[in-house]
Design a protein around this motif. Structure first.
Motif, PDB file in Angstrom:
ATOM      1  N   ALA A 112      54.058 -10.079  17.296  1.00  0.00           N
ATOM      2  CA  ALA A 112      55.184  -9.400  17.926  1.00  0.00           C
ATOM      3  C   ALA A 112      55.483 -10.082  19.254  1.00  0.00           C
ATOM      4  O   ALA A 112      54.581 -10.282  20.068  1.00  0.00           O
ATOM      5  CB  ALA A 112      54.845  -7.929  18.154  1.00  0.00           C
ATOM      6  N   GLU A 113      56.755 -10.445  19.452  1.00  0.00           N
ATOM      7  CA  GLU A 113      57.136 -11.170  20.664  1.00  0.00           C
ATOM      8  C   GLU A 113      58.337 -10.492  21.314  1.00  0.00           C
ATOM      9  O   GLU A 113      59.239 -10.006  20.632  1.00  0.00           O
ATOM     10  CB  GLU A 113      57.466 -12.624  20.311  1.00  0.00           C
ATOM     11  N   ASP A 114      58.318 -10.448  22.643  1.00  0.00           N
ATOM     12  CA  ASP A 114      59.456  -9.937  23.397  1.00  0.00           C
ATOM     13  C   ASP A 114      59.467 -10.643  24.746  1.00  0.00           C
ATOM     14  O   ASP A 114      58.412 -11.104  25.225  1.00  0.00           O
ATOM     15  CB  ASP A 114      59.349  -8.417  23.586  1.00  0.00           C
ATOM     16  N   ILE A 115      60.643 -10.748  25.373  1.00  0.00           N
ATOM     17  CA  ILE A 115      60.718 -11.387  26.684  1.00  0.00           C
ATOM     18  C   ILE A 115      60.490 -10.388  27.813  1.00  0.00           C
ATOM     19  O   ILE A 115      60.402 -10.788  28.972  1.00  0.00           O
ATOM     20  CB  ILE A 115      62.058 -12.111  26.891  1.00  0.00           C
ATOM     21  N   ASN A 116      60.385  -9.111  27.475  1.00  0.00           N
ATOM     22  CA  ASN A 116      60.193  -8.057  28.469  1.00  0.00           C
ATOM     23  C   ASN A 116      58.710  -7.701  28.555  1.00  0.00           C
ATOM     24  O   ASN A 116      58.174  -7.068  27.647  1.00  0.00           O
ATOM     25  CB  ASN A 116      61.011  -6.827  28.081  1.00  0.00           C
ATOM     26  N   PRO A 117      58.023  -8.075  29.636  1.00  0.00           N
ATOM     27  CA  PRO A 117      56.585  -7.772  29.732  1.00  0.00           C
ATOM     28  C   PRO A 117      56.274  -6.291  29.658  1.00  0.00           C
ATOM     29  O   PRO A 117      55.239  -5.900  29.098  1.00  0.00           O
ATOM     30  CB  PRO A 117      56.192  -8.367  31.089  1.00  0.00           C
ATOM     31  N   GLU A 133      44.821  -3.936  13.622  1.00  0.00           N
ATOM     32  CA  GLU A 133      44.006  -5.109  13.924  1.00  0.00           C
ATOM     33  C   GLU A 133      44.645  -6.415  13.455  1.00  0.00           C
ATOM     34  O   GLU A 133      44.173  -7.499  13.825  1.00  0.00           O
ATOM     35  CB  GLU A 133      42.622  -4.944  13.303  1.00  0.00           C
ATOM     36  N   ASN A 134      45.696  -6.341  12.667  1.00  0.00           N
ATOM     37  CA  ASN A 134      46.353  -7.561  12.189  1.00  0.00           C
ATOM     38  C   ASN A 134      47.590  -7.916  13.018  1.00  0.00           C
ATOM     39  O   ASN A 134      48.408  -8.741  12.599  1.00  0.00           O
ATOM     40  CB  ASN A 134      46.730  -7.427  10.710  1.00  0.00           C
ATOM     41  N   VAL A 135      47.735  -7.322  14.205  1.00  0.00           N
ATOM     42  CA  VAL A 135      48.894  -7.561  15.071  1.00  0.00           C
ATOM     43  C   VAL A 135      48.464  -8.255  16.356  1.00  0.00           C
ATOM     44  O   VAL A 135      47.492  -7.837  17.003  1.00  0.00           O
ATOM     45  CB  VAL A 135      49.626  -6.246  15.414  1.00  0.00           C
ATOM     46  N   SER A 136      49.179  -9.302  16.725  1.00  0.00           N
ATOM     47  CA  SER A 136      49.025  -9.958  18.020  1.00  0.00           C
ATOM     48  C   SER A 136      50.344  -9.834  18.776  1.00  0.00           C
ATOM     49  O   SER A 136      51.410  -9.678  18.166  1.00  0.00           O
ATOM     50  CB  SER A 136      48.669 -11.436  17.857  1.00  0.00           C
ATOM     51  N   ILE A 137      50.276  -9.918  20.102  1.00  0.00           N
ATOM     52  CA  ILE A 137      51.469  -9.733  20.936  1.00  0.00           C
ATOM     53  C   ILE A 137      51.593 -10.903  21.900  1.00  0.00           C
ATOM     54  O   ILE A 137      50.587 -11.370  22.453  1.00  0.00           O
ATOM     55  CB  ILE A 137      51.397  -8.404  21.711  1.00  0.00           C
ATOM     56  N   LYS A 138      52.819 -11.369  22.075  1.00  0.00           N
ATOM     57  CA  LYS A 138      53.064 -12.506  22.948  1.00  0.00           C
ATOM     58  C   LYS A 138      54.359 -12.302  23.719  1.00  0.00           C
ATOM     59  O   LYS A 138      55.302 -11.686  23.211  1.00  0.00           O
ATOM     60  CB  LYS A 138      53.151 -13.789  22.103  1.00  0.00           C
ATOM     61  N   ASN A 146      57.935 -19.139  21.936  1.00  0.00           N
ATOM     62  CA  ASN A 146      56.507 -19.431  22.105  1.00  0.00           C
ATOM     63  C   ASN A 146      55.686 -19.119  20.848  1.00  0.00           C
ATOM     64  O   ASN A 146      54.617 -18.512  20.927  1.00  0.00           O
ATOM     65  CB  ASN A 146      55.935 -18.663  23.307  1.00  0.00           C
ATOM     66  N   LEU A 147      56.172 -19.554  19.724  1.00  0.00           N
ATOM     67  CA  LEU A 147      55.477 -19.323  18.466  1.00  0.00           C
ATOM     68  C   LEU A 147      54.638 -20.538  18.094  1.00  0.00           C
ATOM     69  O   LEU A 147      55.076 -21.675  18.266  1.00  0.00           O
ATOM     70  CB  LEU A 147      56.488 -19.056  17.345  1.00  0.00           C
ATOM     71  N   PRO A 148      53.451 -20.329  17.542  1.00  0.00           N
ATOM     72  CA  PRO A 148      52.634 -21.462  17.092  1.00  0.00           C
ATOM     73  C   PRO A 148      53.283 -22.173  15.907  1.00  0.00           C
ATOM     74  O   PRO A 148      53.921 -21.540  15.053  1.00  0.00           O
ATOM     75  CB  PRO A 148      51.307 -20.809  16.697  1.00  0.00           C
ATOM     76  N   ALA A 149      53.121 -23.479  15.858  1.00  0.00           N
ATOM     77  CA  ALA A 149      53.757 -24.286  14.814  1.00  0.00           C
ATOM     78  C   ALA A 149      53.164 -24.015  13.439  1.00  0.00           C
ATOM     79  O   ALA A 149      51.989 -23.673  13.308  1.00  0.00           O
ATOM     80  CB  ALA A 149      53.614 -25.771  15.155  1.00  0.00           C
ATOM     81  N   ASN A 150      54.013 -24.130  12.421  1.00  0.00           N
ATOM     82  CA  ASN A 150      53.587 -24.068  11.020  1.00  0.00           C
ATOM     83  C   ASN A 150      52.751 -22.815  10.724  1.00  0.00           C
ATOM     84  O   ASN A 150      51.695 -22.885  10.109  1.00  0.00           O
ATOM     85  CB  ASN A 150      52.793 -25.326  10.659  1.00  0.00           C
ATOM     86  N   SER A 151      53.254 -21.659  11.164  1.00  0.00           N
ATOM     87  CA  SER A 151      52.424 -20.452  11.129  1.00  0.00           C
ATOM     88  C   SER A 151      53.024 -19.267  10.374  1.00  0.00           C
ATOM     89  O   SER A 151      52.293 -18.340  10.036  1.00  0.00           O
ATOM     90  CB  SER A 151      52.126 -19.985  12.562  1.00  0.00           C
ATOM     91  N   ALA A 169      68.525 -23.721  22.392  1.00  0.00           N
ATOM     92  CA  ALA A 169      67.151 -24.019  22.807  1.00  0.00           C
ATOM     93  C   ALA A 169      66.169 -23.107  22.083  1.00  0.00           C
ATOM     94  O   ALA A 169      65.101 -23.539  21.635  1.00  0.00           O
ATOM     95  CB  ALA A 169      67.018 -23.851  24.320  1.00  0.00           C
ATOM     96  N   PHE A 170      66.522 -21.832  21.966  1.00  0.00           N
ATOM     97  CA  PHE A 170      65.645 -20.847  21.342  1.00  0.00           C
ATOM     98  C   PHE A 170      65.409 -21.171  19.870  1.00  0.00           C
ATOM     99  O   PHE A 170      64.260 -21.222  19.405  1.00  0.00           O
ATOM    100  CB  PHE A 170      66.283 -19.462  21.491  1.00  0.00           C
ATOM    101  N   LEU A 171      66.476 -21.413  19.133  1.00  0.00           N
ATOM    102  CA  LEU A 171      66.345 -21.708  17.702  1.00  0.00           C
ATOM    103  C   LEU A 171      65.657 -23.042  17.464  1.00  0.00           C
ATOM    104  O   LEU A 171      64.882 -23.194  16.510  1.00  0.00           O
ATOM    105  CB  LEU A 171      67.729 -21.708  17.051  1.00  0.00           C
ATOM    106  N   TRP A 172      65.938 -24.023  18.311  1.00  0.00           N
ATOM    107  CA  TRP A 172      65.320 -25.348  18.169  1.00  0.00           C
ATOM    108  C   TRP A 172      63.811 -25.242  18.302  1.00  0.00           C
ATOM    109  O   TRP A 172      63.061 -25.892  17.559  1.00  0.00           O
ATOM    110  CB  TRP A 172      65.908 -26.271  19.235  1.00  0.00           C
ATOM    111  N   ARG A 173      63.349 -24.425  19.223  1.00  0.00           N
ATOM    112  CA  ARG A 173      61.897 -24.261  19.424  1.00  0.00           C
ATOM    113  C   ARG A 173      61.281 -23.290  18.423  1.00  0.00           C
ATOM    114  O   ARG A 173      60.074 -23.313  18.204  1.00  0.00           O
ATOM    115  CB  ARG A 173      61.626 -23.819  20.857  1.00  0.00           C
ATOM    116  N   LEU A 174      62.093 -22.444  17.838  1.00  0.00           N
ATOM    117  CA  LEU A 174      61.599 -21.504  16.826  1.00  0.00           C
ATOM    118  C   LEU A 174      61.339 -22.214  15.497  1.00  0.00           C
ATOM    119  O   LEU A 174      60.378 -21.896  14.784  1.00  0.00           O
ATOM    120  CB  LEU A 174      62.610 -20.378  16.651  1.00  0.00           C
ATOM    121  N   ARG A 175      62.173 -23.165  15.159  1.00  0.00           N
ATOM    122  CA  ARG A 175      62.143 -23.776  13.826  1.00  0.00           C
ATOM    123  C   ARG A 175      60.777 -24.334  13.418  1.00  0.00           C
ATOM    124  O   ARG A 175      60.338 -24.112  12.275  1.00  0.00           O
ATOM    125  CB  ARG A 175      63.218 -24.857  13.742  1.00  0.00           C
TER     126      ARG A 175
END
Length: 254
Positions: A112-117, A133-138, A146-151, A169-175
């Motif tokens: 789960a990712e959000d830009i709002n801390p 237990e299967n959820v991580s937050i970033k 900020n997603l890990p590659a090939n994941s 920029a967002f989509l380019w780094r998401l791909r």
């Protein structure tokens, strides 16, 4: 179009289908160093559209959303199965995060990712409280999820893409975060981007500019809008070679 008759309808890849809507590729103008953009975004084109401000109260409560099976409809359309790895971008209070976590099961993963801390802190408390237990937050940024590659088998952006201020920029780094065969899922509303929605033609154009192809488009009342699914094709373009989209005219689709 209504109901299950919409299941699996493919959006045509050729020919105009939107009335009174012009989507064009426009030349990218060089940006000055004092334009207010971050260094991470400056090499990418500026989005030629307004951006909605983040809002928490535009959509119904979780109980109301569940009463029309919103998350179930979206997860079924996306073919979410146990063991998958998925990302929930713009997760907010976690409506989709917790339901995706249940669907993918103990052998699956949800990021789960959000830009709002503050939102990620509240979501973290919910994840701990519900024992997911299967959820991580970033925490992400406007230019980078900020997603890990090939994941990830699926990356979700539900009722949030219109708030992305640096879409190229967002989509380019998401791909690169997609696994082979992975899909990007966007759920949004067909209305101007400063009114908490995005016209489908503009959405298709922006994703196509960084190498995504539309594979499914569905309108359903349960979604408060539409479902669009994309896959990555070809090589990712260099930032300076991305041509931005421009939209003018009536944005109401047929």
């Amino acid at each position: 179009m209504r109901g299950e008759a919409l299941r699996g309808r493919m959006f045509p890849r050729r020919g105009p289908v939107f009335a009174a809507l012009t989507v064009a590729l426009c030349a990218c103008q060089p940006q000055s160093a004092d334009d207010g953009r971050s260094d991470a975004a400056r090499n990418f084109p500026v989005a030629d559209r307004p951006v909605s401000k983040a809002a928490q109260d535009l959509f119904a409560s979780e109980v109301q959303r569940d009463s029309v099976n919103e998350a179930t409809v979206v997860m079924d359309l996306a073919n979410i199965e146990p063991g998958m790895s998925v990302a929930d971008i713009g997760a907010g209070e976690g409506y989709y995060t917790v339901r995706l976590a249940e669907r993918v099961g103990a052998k699956g993963r949800v990021l789960a990712e959000d830009i709002n801390p503050a939102a990620t802190e509240r979501l973290g408390s919910r994840v701990m409280r519900e024992g997911l237990e299967n959820v991580s937050i970033k925490v992400g940024t406007a230019e980078n999820p900020n997603l890990p590659a090939n994941s990830f088998d699926r990356i979700f952006m539900v009722h949030m893409y219109h708030e992305v201020s640096e879409p190229y920029a967002f989509l380019w780094r998401l791909r690169p975060a997609l696994r082979p065969g992975g899909k990007v899922i966007v759920v949004d509303v067909d209305r101007p981007t400063d009114m908490h929605g995005i016209p489908p033609a503009l959405l298709f154009c922006e994703l196509a500019s960084v190498g995504f192809r539309l594979t499914e488009f569905v309108r359903k009342p349960e979604l408060q809008g539409y479902y669009a699914q994309f896959e990555a094709v070809g090589a990712r373009p260099a930032p300076e070679n991305i041509t931005p989209c421009r939209v003018s005219g009536d944005t109401q689709a047929d």
